[in-house]
Every structure is written in C-alpha cells, then in structure tokens.
Motif scaffolding. Structure first.
Motif, PDB file in Angstrom:
ATOM      1  N   ASP A 111       0.820  -1.215   0.000  1.00 16.72           N
ATOM      2  CA  ASP A 111       0.000   0.000   0.000  1.00 16.72           C
ATOM      3  C   ASP A 111       0.851   1.261   0.000  1.00 16.72           C
ATOM      4  OD1 ASP A 111      -2.402  -1.479   0.128  1.00 16.72           O
ATOM      5  OD2 ASP A 111      -2.222  -1.650   2.305  1.00 16.72           O
ATOM      6  N   LEU A 112       2.006   1.206   0.651  1.00 15.23           N
ATOM      7  CA  LEU A 112       2.867   2.385   0.752  1.00 15.23           C
ATOM      8  C   LEU A 112       4.305   1.932   0.965  1.00 15.23           C
ATOM      9  CD1 LEU A 112       3.155   5.504   1.024  1.00 15.23           C
ATOM     10  CD2 LEU A 112       2.820   5.200   3.495  1.00 15.23           C
ATOM     11  N   VAL A 113       5.220   2.523   0.195  1.00 16.86           N
ATOM     12  CA  VAL A 113       6.645   2.208   0.316  1.00 16.86           C
ATOM     13  C   VAL A 113       7.344   3.384   1.002  1.00 16.86           C
ATOM     14  CG1 VAL A 113       8.749   1.543  -0.894  1.00 16.86           C
ATOM     15  CG2 VAL A 113       6.515   0.850  -1.799  1.00 16.86           C
ATOM     16  N   VAL A 114       8.049   3.118   2.083  1.00 18.80           N
ATOM     17  CA  VAL A 114       8.764   4.142   2.848  1.00 18.80           C
ATOM     18  C   VAL A 114      10.254   4.010   2.558  1.00 18.80           C
ATOM     19  CG1 VAL A 114       9.200   5.081   5.150  1.00 18.80           C
ATOM     20  CG2 VAL A 114       6.992   3.995   4.642  1.00 18.80           C
ATOM     21  N   LEU A 115      10.874   5.076   2.053  1.00 20.43           N
ATOM     22  CA  LEU A 115      12.259   4.987   1.611  1.00 20.43           C
ATOM     23  C   LEU A 115      13.076   6.176   2.108  1.00 20.43           C
ATOM     24  CD1 LEU A 115      11.684   3.894  -2.097  1.00 20.43           C
ATOM     25  CD2 LEU A 115      12.405   2.442  -0.187  1.00 20.43           C
ATOM     26  N   PRO A 116      14.389   5.968   2.262  1.00 20.03           N
ATOM     27  CA  PRO A 116      15.249   7.085   2.649  1.00 20.03           C
ATOM     28  C   PRO A 116      15.441   8.051   1.491  1.00 20.03           C
ATOM     29  CG  PRO A 116      16.579   5.152   2.199  1.00 20.03           C
ATOM     30  CD  PRO A 116      15.142   4.713   2.112  1.00 20.03           C
ATOM     31  N   ARG A 117      15.875   9.260   1.803  1.00 20.74           N
ATOM     32  CA  ARG A 117      16.171  10.261   0.781  1.00 20.74           C
ATOM     33  C   ARG A 117      17.230   9.697  -0.177  1.00 20.74           C
ATOM     34  NH1 ARG A 117      18.001  15.925   3.041  1.00 20.74           N
ATOM     35  NH2 ARG A 117      15.751  16.227   3.250  1.00 20.74           N
ATOM     36  N   PRO A 118      16.993   9.784  -1.491  1.00 16.27           N
ATOM     37  CA  PRO A 118      17.923   9.158  -2.437  1.00 16.27           C
ATOM     38  C   PRO A 118      19.168   9.983  -2.748  1.00 16.27           C
ATOM     39  CG  PRO A 118      16.067  10.079  -3.615  1.00 16.27           C
ATOM     40  CD  PRO A 118      15.778  10.272  -2.152  1.00 16.27           C
ATOM     41  N   PRO A 141       2.590   4.143  -4.221  1.00 11.19           N
ATOM     42  CA  PRO A 141       2.952   5.449  -3.663  1.00 11.19           C
ATOM     43  C   PRO A 141       4.185   5.305  -2.781  1.00 11.19           C
ATOM     44  CG  PRO A 141       1.060   4.546  -2.495  1.00 11.19           C
ATOM     45  CD  PRO A 141       1.344   3.614  -3.641  1.00 11.19           C
ATOM     46  N   VAL A 142       4.999   6.346  -2.763  1.00  7.76           N
ATOM     47  CA  VAL A 142       6.257   6.309  -2.028  1.00  7.76           C
ATOM     48  C   VAL A 142       6.321   7.478  -1.066  1.00  7.76           C
ATOM     49  CG1 VAL A 142       8.761   6.541  -2.239  1.00  7.76           C
ATOM     50  CG2 VAL A 142       7.507   5.094  -3.850  1.00  7.76           C
ATOM     51  N   LEU A 143       6.746   7.204   0.141  1.00 10.76           N
ATOM     52  CA  LEU A 143       6.994   8.243   1.132  1.00 10.76           C
ATOM     53  C   LEU A 143       8.493   8.318   1.354  1.00 10.76           C
ATOM     54  CD1 LEU A 143       5.637  10.278   3.114  1.00 10.76           C
ATOM     55  CD2 LEU A 143       5.832   8.495   4.864  1.00 10.76           C
ATOM     56  N   VAL A 144       9.111   9.398   0.878  1.00  8.63           N
ATOM     57  CA  VAL A 144      10.552   9.595   1.040  1.00  8.63           C
ATOM     58  C   VAL A 144      10.772  10.437   2.289  1.00  8.63           C
ATOM     59  CG1 VAL A 144      12.638  10.567   0.021  1.00  8.63           C
ATOM     60  CG2 VAL A 144      10.969   9.416  -1.429  1.00  8.63           C
ATOM     61  N   MET A 267      12.991  18.622  -4.793  1.00  6.48           N
ATOM     62  CA  MET A 267      12.245  18.427  -3.549  1.00  6.48           C
ATOM     63  C   MET A 267      12.883  17.329  -2.707  1.00  6.48           C
ATOM     64  SD  MET A 267       9.712  19.433  -1.736  1.00  6.48           S
ATOM     65  CE  MET A 267       8.691  20.348  -2.877  1.00  6.48           C
ATOM     66  N   LEU A 268      13.262  16.234  -3.340  1.00  9.68           N
ATOM     67  CA  LEU A 268      13.848  15.128  -2.592  1.00  9.68           C
ATOM     68  C   LEU A 268      15.228  15.478  -2.050  1.00  9.68           C
ATOM     69  CD1 LEU A 268      12.852  12.039  -4.760  1.00  9.68           C
ATOM     70  CD2 LEU A 268      11.661  13.067  -2.829  1.00  9.68           C
TER      71      LEU A 268
END
Length: 279
Positions: A111-118, A141-144, A267-268
């Motif tokens: 449902d949602l992927v949580v990832l560190p700042r790339p 959807p991704v939450l960075v 933004m990221l």
C-alpha cells in the motif's frame, strides 16, 4: 481507509534509521504490517567481465553483496524487534542492473513504500533506482523521509502541491488515508495560469472533492518568488510547520529530470519533511 501493508527497501544500515522509525510509527498508527527488504547490491555492471574471467573475482562480488545484506538484516532485526508492530524482514542479493525487478515485485503488493532520501552523503546510485522502481514498475505510492526529524504516524498538517496535473491528482487520491486523518490540509498553488480551467477559483474543485471526504482544507495561492517551485514549496512547508508534502512525481521523463533537474529531484534533495509521491 488505511495503509495495511508497508514496505521499506534498505541496502545500507547507515541510512536505515529514518525509514525504520517512520515505518514503525506508520504501522502503529495504521495498524499495519511492516515489511523490510534487505538487499545486498552487486554493483558490477552487466558484461563487465569478459568470457573466462577469474571466477574468484565474480564470487567475491557476490559474497560482498551477501555480507552487506546480512549486516542490514541484523540491524533491522535489532530495531524492529524492539517495536510492538507486526513486521517481517527478508534478505536478498540483486545486481545493480536488475534492481528494479526485485523492488517492483515487492512494491506491487504494498500500500505504501517508505524509503530514505535518495540524494546526499553515503548514498549509492541504487537508492535513487529503488525510489524509481517503486514508483514506476511497482506502481506504488512512495513516502521519502528525511534523515532527521520526528517520525509521525499521523501527520496533522499536510501540504498538497496542486498544479492541475494528472500526477498531482494521482498522488492526492493515493494519499487520502493521510489527508482524511489530518487536522488541516493546505492546497498550495504557485502562480496559477491566468487562462486555465480553474482561473477564477484556483483549487476550488479539488477543495470541494476533498471536503466531501471529510478533509479540512485551506487554499494557499503563492507567487513564484524563488527560482525553483520546489524552493517555494519547501519554504512554505517550513513557514506553516507542515508534517508532510504530497506531490505528483516526475512530470518530465526520468532522463530529463536527471540531466536538467526538476521539481521532483529538487524536492527530494532539500525537503526537511517527508514527501509523499505517486504518479
């Protein structure tokens, strides 16, 4: 409405702190399952070794990737084992050229992927590739999340970047579990077009749609007083103490974003709050 399956993909324990803290906070607030994929990345380019190359060298790169995956998995077990959420962790090895397939397969059922700042220090190219794989091939959807800051399972003040694009609307629909639970959602429009379909009421129809879902909305129309749209959004997020930014991802092609930059990449790179993206 809630996110019930959360995923984070980690390749380096040195940047695992923020995504693990956020996935624990989100799993607690959403009563969700938190899954962690620990990947060791073989960064050898496909075709790098000629036929008959020393097999010891090839095996060494695989052994190093397995060791990295094991280190990340042990770190994840230490952190997640101290939480009260439902969680699982898997490890694996992927070549850098085949990373997308591994990430997309898991993201597709999430449902949602949580990832560190790339972008930033101690980030290999695989971190950016993971974000793109989850968004594009995984269609999730991704939450960075930034390296610093307090992890909130229920963001109270959310900023929505609205530019009438398909990507922005997709992100808003995917973010509805967050938006409906927030205390306030700010629909932010920067320099609305004078001849657009919403010229007489920028953000009005979006506000109406969200209000019918029970979302408490305000509309902020801003001027582009800085060179980049992302800089205006980030400054407004800080000025309004926003807990999250919701935006559409990659309005241009990924190749153009990489070469010229763009709102997504900027933004990221600079956001001090979590950025929710979808397309």
């Amino acid at each position: 409405m809630a996110y019930k399956t959360l995923l984070t993909v980690l390749t380096d324990s040195s940047i695992a702190k923020a995504p693990l803290e956020h996935i624990i906070a989100l799993a607690t607030a959403q009563d969700a399952h938190a899954a962690v994929l620990c990947l060791g990345v073989d960064r050898t380019q496909t075709g790098y070794y000629y036929a008959g190359a020393n097999a010891v060298i090839i095996q060494e790169t695989l052994n190093r990737a397995r060791a990295e995956a094991g280190d990340v998995l042990n770190h994840v077990k230490d952190v997640m084992g101290q939480s009260a959420v439902r969680w699982s962790a898997d490890e694996g090895v992927a070549q850098i050229a085949d990373l997308n397939r591994h990430v997309a397969h898991r993201a597709r059922f999430t449902d949602l992927v949580v990832l560190p700042r790339p972008y930033g220090e101690n980030r290999g190219g695989e971190v950016e590739a993971i974000v793109e794989a989850a968004l594009f091939e995984g269609d999730a959807p991704v939450l960075v999340v930034p390296d610093e800051g307090v992890a909130k399972g229920k963001p109270e003040n959310i900023l929505v970047a609205w530019n009438e694009s398909v990507e922005a609307m997709t992100a808003i629909r995917r973010a509805l579990p967050f938006l409906t639970a927030a205390e306030l959602v700010r629909i932010v429009i920067i320099d609305p077009p004078s001849h657009g379909p919403e010229r007489s009421d920028p953000g009005g129809m979006l506000s109406q749609m969200l209000t019918r879902h029970g979302v408490k909305c305000e509309i902020d129309v801003l001027s582009k007083t800085m060179n980049r749209v992302s800089d205006v959004l980030n400054r407004h997020a800080m000025d309004t103490a926003s807990d999250m930014i919701v935006m559409g991802a990659y309005g241009h092609s990924r190749f153009r974003e990489a070469i010229l930059g763009g709102a997504t990449r900027n933004m990221l790179e600079k956001s001090d709050v979590p950025v929710f993206m979808a397309r």
